[in-house]
Design a protein around this motif. Structure first.
Motif, mmCIF file in Angstrom:
data_model
loop_
_atom_site.group_PDB
_atom_site.id
_atom_site.type_symbol
_atom_site.label_atom_id
_atom_site.label_comp_id
_atom_site.label_asym_id
_atom_site.label_seq_id
_atom_site.Cartn_x
_atom_site.Cartn_y
_atom_site.Cartn_z
ATOM 1 N N GLY A 1 0.786 -1.225 0.000
ATOM 2 C CA GLY A 1 0.000 0.000 0.000
ATOM 3 C C GLY A 1 0.815 1.271 0.000
ATOM 4 O O GLY A 1 0.478 2.234 -0.711
ATOM 5 N N ALA A 2 1.890 1.304 0.789
ATOM 6 C CA ALA A 2 2.673 2.537 0.877
ATOM 7 C C ALA A 2 3.314 2.905 -0.466
ATOM 8 O O ALA A 2 3.175 4.051 -0.932
ATOM 9 N N PRO A 3 4.014 1.976 -1.145
ATOM 10 C CA PRO A 3 4.567 2.337 -2.457
ATOM 11 C C PRO A 3 3.488 2.680 -3.481
ATOM 12 O O PRO A 3 3.666 3.583 -4.306
ATOM 13 N N MET A 4 2.362 1.946 -3.445
ATOM 14 C CA MET A 4 1.309 2.232 -4.414
ATOM 15 C C MET A 4 0.692 3.607 -4.183
ATOM 16 O O MET A 4 0.333 4.304 -5.134
ATOM 17 N N ALA A 5 0.561 4.001 -2.915
ATOM 18 C CA ALA A 5 0.016 5.331 -2.622
ATOM 19 C C ALA A 5 0.919 6.410 -3.189
ATOM 20 O O ALA A 5 0.448 7.405 -3.757
ATOM 21 N N ALA A 6 2.243 6.206 -3.047
ATOM 22 C CA ALA A 6 3.190 7.189 -3.566
ATOM 23 C C ALA A 6 3.135 7.265 -5.084
ATOM 24 O O ALA A 6 3.374 8.330 -5.678
ATOM 25 N N ALA A 7 2.825 6.130 -5.734
ATOM 26 C CA ALA A 7 2.733 6.113 -7.194
ATOM 27 C C ALA A 7 1.392 6.659 -7.686
ATOM 28 O O ALA A 7 1.321 7.272 -8.750
ATOM 29 N N LEU A 8 0.338 6.449 -6.900
ATOM 30 C CA LEU A 8 -1.009 6.781 -7.354
ATOM 31 C C LEU A 8 -1.385 8.237 -7.091
ATOM 32 O O LEU A 8 -2.088 8.856 -7.887
ATOM 33 N N PHE A 9 -0.905 8.785 -5.966
ATOM 34 C CA PHE A 9 -1.324 10.118 -5.561
ATOM 35 C C PHE A 9 -0.169 11.118 -5.622
ATOM 36 O O PHE A 9 0.989 10.732 -5.447
ATOM 37 N N ALA B 1 1.307 15.553 -1.829
ATOM 38 C CA ALA B 1 0.465 16.216 -0.838
ATOM 39 C C ALA B 1 -0.759 15.385 -0.471
ATOM 40 O O ALA B 1 -1.283 15.490 0.641
ATOM 41 N N VAL B 2 -1.221 14.546 -1.395
ATOM 42 C CA VAL B 2 -2.407 13.721 -1.156
ATOM 43 C C VAL B 2 -2.029 12.359 -0.581
ATOM 44 O O VAL B 2 -2.778 11.781 0.204
ATOM 45 N N ALA B 3 -0.855 11.844 -0.960
ATOM 46 C CA ALA B 3 -0.451 10.506 -0.545
ATOM 47 C C ALA B 3 -0.362 10.385 0.971
ATOM 48 O O ALA B 3 -0.738 9.363 1.546
ATOM 49 N N GLY B 4 0.135 11.424 1.648
ATOM 50 C CA GLY B 4 0.247 11.373 3.099
ATOM 51 C C GLY B 4 -1.105 11.197 3.760
ATOM 52 O O GLY B 4 -1.256 10.395 4.692
ATOM 53 N N VAL B 5 -2.103 11.924 3.290
ATOM 54 C CA VAL B 5 -3.452 11.797 3.843
ATOM 55 C C VAL B 5 -4.051 10.438 3.483
ATOM 56 O O VAL B 5 -4.725 9.803 4.301
ATOM 57 N N ALA B 6 -3.785 9.976 2.260
ATOM 58 C CA ALA B 6 -4.330 8.692 1.819
ATOM 59 C C ALA B 6 -3.774 7.529 2.621
ATOM 60 O O ALA B 6 -4.416 6.476 2.734
ATOM 61 N N LEU B 7 -2.582 7.691 3.181
ATOM 62 C CA LEU B 7 -1.970 6.625 3.967
ATOM 63 C C LEU B 7 -2.541 6.514 5.377
ATOM 64 O O LEU B 7 -2.389 5.475 6.028
ATOM 65 N N ILE B 8 -3.176 7.562 5.871
ATOM 66 C CA ILE B 8 -3.640 7.553 7.260
ATOM 67 C C ILE B 8 -4.638 6.419 7.525
ATOM 68 O O ILE B 8 -4.487 5.675 8.508
ATOM 69 N N PRO B 9 -5.689 6.219 6.679
ATOM 70 C CA PRO B 9 -6.581 5.083 6.937
ATOM 71 C C PRO B 9 -5.861 3.735 6.911
ATOM 72 O O PRO B 9 -6.173 2.846 7.716
ATOM 73 N N LEU B 10 -4.876 3.573 6.016
ATOM 74 C CA LEU B 10 -4.138 2.310 5.943
ATOM 75 C C LEU B 10 -3.340 2.072 7.218
ATOM 76 O O LEU B 10 -3.308 0.945 7.735
ATOM 77 N N LEU B 11 -2.687 3.101 7.756
ATOM 78 C CA LEU B 11 -1.905 2.948 8.979
ATOM 79 C C LEU B 11 -2.799 2.564 10.152
ATOM 80 O O LEU B 11 -2.450 1.703 10.968
ATOM 81 N N VAL B 12 -3.965 3.197 10.241
ATOM 82 C CA VAL B 12 -4.910 2.872 11.324
ATOM 83 C C VAL B 12 -5.430 1.456 11.165
ATOM 84 O O VAL B 12 -5.455 0.663 12.120
ATOM 85 N N PHE B 13 -5.860 1.105 9.955
ATOM 86 C CA PHE B 13 -6.426 -0.218 9.710
ATOM 87 C C PHE B 13 -5.383 -1.307 9.921
ATOM 88 O O PHE B 13 -5.701 -2.394 10.441
ATOM 89 N N HIS B 14 -4.135 -1.034 9.530
ATOM 90 C CA HIS B 14 -3.074 -2.038 9.651
ATOM 91 C C HIS B 14 -2.893 -2.475 11.099
ATOM 92 O O HIS B 14 -2.851 -3.673 11.402
#
Length: 325
Positions: free
Chosen positions: A276-284, A287-300
Motif C-alpha cells: 500500500g505505501a509504495p502504491m500510494a506514492a505512485a497513485l497520488f 500532498a495527497v499521498a500522506g493523507v491517503a496513507l492515514i486510513p491504511l496505517l490505522v487499519f493495519h
C-alpha cells in the motif's frame, strides 16, 4: 511491543515516528524534489524484487484449490472496495471528506502475505492454501489495485485514466521484469531475503516521510482534527468487523473445512501496508499521498490486534486440544 496489554507492531511505531518527523521537519523545495525522485526509483526496485521473489510455483500449485481462491479474491477486490466506497460516500458528518480517498484506496489493496500466513499458522489453518491465496492476491494486486482505485476515485473526480495507465506501467513494468529474470536472479535474491526485506521496509519509511512532508506543506493538519481521527478509528473498526464477519459467514455457508475457513478469514479481511505505501506514492501526488496513507496505517494496526486475538481463539478450539492430547 505491548502497551496496556495490547500487542503493538514495533515497525508501525517506527512509521508513526517518521510521520511525526515529517510533521515537524518536512522536506521542502529542492529536497522534496530529490527525495521524490529517489522514492520513485526505490518503488520501482521494490516491485522488481517482489517479481523476482514471488514463487510462481506457490501460486500455480495453490490454484488447484480454486473455490477458496475465488472467495478470497472476491472479498479482497470486490466486497472490500465496495464496502470502503460505501463508507467513503457517507455524509461529511460521518466520514471526513479529506479521508474518503484514503478509505477507497485501502479497500482496493491486496491482502498481506507474511502476517496472514503467520496468523493462519497460529490458528492451525490451511497454511498451504493461505500462501497461495495471499500470493495470488498480491500478484493480481499489481494489476487490480491501480485500476480499481483509479476507477473508483475517477468516479469521484480523483484520478485520470491516463494517470492510472502511467501508474500501472510504473508498478507493473518492474514487477514483470523481476518475474522474467527470476530464473537467473531468483536464487541470488532468495539468499539475501533478510537484506532485501530491510530494503522494503526502508522504502516504506521513505515513502511515508515524503508523503507526509507533502501533506504537511499543504496544511493537512489544519484540515484534520482529533474528531476526524476518532471518526476514522470507528470507520476502520466497522470495515474490519464487516469483512471478518463476511468472510466467516461465506466460508461457513460454502461448507469449507475449518482449516480452509481460517485461511479465507485471514487472507480475505486483511490489507497490505507493504504494497500500500509504495502504491500510494505512485497513485497520488505527494500532498495527497500522506493523507491517503492515514486510513491504511490505522487499519493495519487494528487488523493485527484483532487477528492476533482471533488466531489464539482458533488455536484453542476443542479439535486442536484433542489432537494435542
Amino acid at each position: 511491543m505491548k502497551v496496556f496489554g495490547l500487542k503493538i507492531d514495533g515497525y508501525l511505531v517506527l512509521i508513526l515516528l517518521v510521520a511525526a518527523l515529517a510533521t515537524v521537519l518536512p522536506a521542502r523545495d529542492d529536497a522534496a524534489v530529490w527525495l521524490g525522485l529517489v522514492t520513485k526509483v526505490a518503488i520501482g526496485a521494490v516491485f522488481f524484487l517482489h517479481g523476482a521473489r514471488l514463487s510462481r510455483e506457490a501460486v500455480i500449485g495453490g490454484l488447484m484449490h480454486w473455490r477458496l481462491h475465488l472467495v478470497v479474491l472476491g472479498a479482497t477486490f470486490a466486497a472490500f472496495p465496495l464496502l470502503a466506497l460505501s463508507l467513503a460516500s457517507l455524509p461529511a458528518a460521518i466520514t471526513p471528506p479529506e479521508l474518503a480517498a484514503g478509505l477507497i484506496f485501502l479497500g482496493c489493496l491486496p491482502s498481506t502475505i507474511q502476517s496472514s500466513i503467520a496468523f493462519i499458522g497460529i490458528a492451525r489453518g490451511n497454511v498451504a492454501a493461505g500462501v497461495a491465496a495471499a500470493s495470488a492476491s498480491n500478484l493480481l494486486g499489481v494489476f487490480a489495485t491501480p485500476l480499481l482505485a483509479g476507477l473508483l476515485l475517477h468516479a469521484q473526480g480523483g484520478v485520470s485514466a491516463a494517470g492510472v495507465l502511467a501508474i500501472v506501467l510504473q508498478i507493473l513494468a518492474p514487477f514483470v521484469a523481476g518475474q522474467a529474470l527470476r530464473p537467473w536472479i531468483g536464487d541470488f535474491v532468495a539468499r539475501r531475503n533478510a537484506i532485501l526485506s530491510r530494503f522494503d521496509r526502508g522504502t516504506i519509511l521513505l515513502v511515508v516521510f515524503v508523503a507526509f512532508s507533502g501533506a504537511v506543506v499543504e496544511g493537512v493538519w489544519t484540515r484534520l482534527g482529533p474528531l476526524d481521527l476518532v471518526r476514522l478509528l470507528l470507520l476502520c473498526a466497522v470495515l474490519l468487523a464487516a469483512m471478518l464477519a463476511l468472510t466467516w459467514f461465506v466460508a461457513r455457508a460454502l461448507r469449507f473445512s475449518t482449516p480452509d475457513q481460517i485461511a479465507i478469514i485471514f487472507c480475505g479481511s486483511k490489507k497490505s501496508l507493504a504494497s500500500g505505501a509504495p502504491m500510494a506514492a505512485a497513485l497520488f501526488p505527494a500532498a495527497v499521498a500522506g493523507v491517503a496513507l492515514i486510513p491504511l496505517l490505522v487499519f493495519h494496526q487494528m487488523q493485527l490486534m484483532a487477528c492476533a486475538y482471533i488466531a489464539q481463539r482458533y488455536a484453542a478450539r476443542p479439535d486442536m486440544a484433542d489432537q494435542s492430547g
